[in-house]
Design a protein around this motif. Structure first.
Motif, short mmCIF file in Angstrom:
data_model
loop_
_atom_site.label_atom_id
_atom_site.label_comp_id
_atom_site.label_asym_id
_atom_site.label_seq_id
_atom_site.Cartn_x
_atom_site.Cartn_y
_atom_site.Cartn_z
N LEU A 120 13.27 -9.92 -5.40
CA LEU A 120 13.46 -8.77 -4.53
C LEU A 120 14.35 -8.23 -4.50
CD1 LEU A 120 11.79 -7.19 -2.11
CD2 LEU A 120 12.63 -8.36 -0.04
N ASP A 121 14.56 -6.74 -5.90
CA ASP A 121 15.69 -6.58 -5.73
C ASP A 121 15.81 -4.93 -4.80
OD1 ASP A 121 17.52 -4.94 -7.43
OD2 ASP A 121 16.54 -3.78 -8.82
N ILE A 122 17.04 -5.19 -4.53
CA ILE A 122 17.60 -3.87 -3.93
C ILE A 122 18.59 -2.56 -3.60
CG2 ILE A 122 17.94 -3.50 -0.43
CD1 ILE A 122 17.34 -6.20 -0.18
N TRP B 176 9.41 0.68 -4.78
CA TRP B 176 9.51 2.29 -3.47
C TRP B 176 10.71 2.17 -4.04
CZ3 TRP B 176 7.84 -3.12 -2.65
CH2 TRP B 176 7.52 -3.50 -2.26
N THR B 177 10.43 3.42 -3.57
CA THR B 177 11.64 4.68 -4.20
C THR B 177 11.43 6.21 -3.02
OG1 THR B 177 10.79 5.53 -5.76
CG2 THR B 177 11.72 4.19 -6.79
N THR B 178 10.55 6.89 -2.90
CA THR B 178 10.77 7.46 -2.25
C THR B 178 10.75 7.44 -0.73
OG1 THR B 178 9.06 8.64 -3.65
CG2 THR B 178 8.66 9.35 -1.51
N ALA C 54 0.83 -1.30 -0.32
CA ALA C 54 0.50 -0.05 -0.01
C ALA C 54 0.74 1.02 -0.05
CB ALA C 54 -0.63 0.17 1.09
N GLN C 55 2.55 1.32 0.82
CA GLN C 55 2.90 2.03 0.53
C GLN C 55 3.98 2.02 -0.32
OE1 GLN C 55 4.83 0.70 4.50
NE2 GLN C 55 2.83 1.40 5.51
N ALA C 56 4.03 1.74 -2.06
CA ALA C 56 4.48 1.85 -3.52
C ALA C 56 3.88 2.31 -3.61
CB ALA C 56 4.32 0.19 -3.31
N VAL D 12 13.70 -0.26 -3.58
CA VAL D 12 13.15 -1.52 -3.77
C VAL D 12 11.98 -1.64 -4.18
CG1 VAL D 12 12.47 -3.70 -2.06
CG2 VAL D 12 13.90 -1.81 -0.69
N VAL D 13 12.08 -2.81 -5.20
CA VAL D 13 11.32 -4.10 -6.06
C VAL D 13 10.80 -5.45 -5.74
CG1 VAL D 13 10.87 -4.06 -8.75
CG2 VAL D 13 12.23 -2.33 -8.05
N VAL D 14 9.72 -5.56 -6.14
CA VAL D 14 9.67 -7.03 -5.60
C VAL D 14 8.87 -7.03 -6.87
CG1 VAL D 14 7.12 -6.47 -4.49
CG2 VAL D 14 8.73 -8.66 -4.49
N GLN D 15 8.74 -8.01 -7.35
CA GLN D 15 8.52 -9.09 -8.66
C GLN D 15 7.64 -10.53 -7.89
OE1 GLN D 15 9.58 -7.82 -12.55
NE2 GLN D 15 10.16 -10.13 -13.17
N TYR D 16 6.58 -10.84 -8.76
CA TYR D 16 6.31 -11.84 -7.93
C TYR D 16 4.72 -12.44 -8.25
CZ TYR D 16 2.51 -8.50 -6.73
OH TYR D 16 1.91 -7.29 -6.33
N ASP D 17 4.95 -13.79 -8.57
CA ASP D 17 4.14 -13.90 -9.10
C ASP D 17 2.43 -14.22 -8.05
OD1 ASP D 17 2.38 -16.51 -10.15
OD2 ASP D 17 2.99 -17.60 -10.67
#
Length: 157
Positions: A88-90, A62-64, A45-47, A73-78
């Motif tokens: 998860l890309d940190i 998420w960048t802010t 919800a905060q992305a 942070v980026v999460v890519q998921y099924d």
């Protein structure tokens, strides 16, 4: 005077709450918990953005205000199996792969370079933690099976 056992539920709830030291990049289980909460959707919800990218995959970015102590942070998921299949890309984390993997992690070689495989007793046991030019990348066995089969041999114990 009240018996201390009446305070136990409150202490347990407080201790299990995500955030705190993990937000500051301090290692240990707090960092692991925060990482798992991020990967499985607790902070979506905060992305800054959420999108469908096709083939049943989705992405939250998420960048802010990233949920982990990092620049982004980026999460890519099924979307059908998120708890089992995510990446998860940190970006520019303020913690190391070793902090996240734990002291008993095993170093493995992958087609993408060196990585850490957390110990069998870790809550991240079914993941692989790779160091990238931008930071860290954490992938589950389920995600690798579907999206990056070349990394599968690194999961062998």
């Amino acid at each position: 005077m009240r018996p201390i056992y009446l305070l136990l539920p409150l202490l347990l709830l407080t201790a299990c709450k995500p955030g705190g030291a993990a937000r500051d990049g301090v290692g240990g289980e707090d960092l692991v918990a925060r990482t798992l909460f991020t990967a499985t959707g607790s902070f979506d919800a905060q992305a800054d953005s959420r999108e469908r990218i096709g083939g049943g995959l989705r992405r939250a970015t998420w960048t802010t205000r990233p949920p982990l102590d990092a620049q982004g942070v980026v999460v890519q998921y099924d979307s059908d199996a998120r708890p089992l299949s995510w990446m998860l890309d940190i970006r520019s984390p303020r913690f190391t792969a070793q902090d996240l993997a734990g002291p008993d992690a095993r170093a493995v070689t992958t087609p993408q370079g060196e990585a850490l495989h957390p110990a069998a007793g870790s809550r991240l046991a079914d993941t692989l933690i790779l160091t990238t030019g931008q930071g860290l990348r954490v992938v589950t066995r389920g995600y690798v099976t579907q999206e990056e089969a070349a990394l599968l041999p690194a999961f062998r114990r």
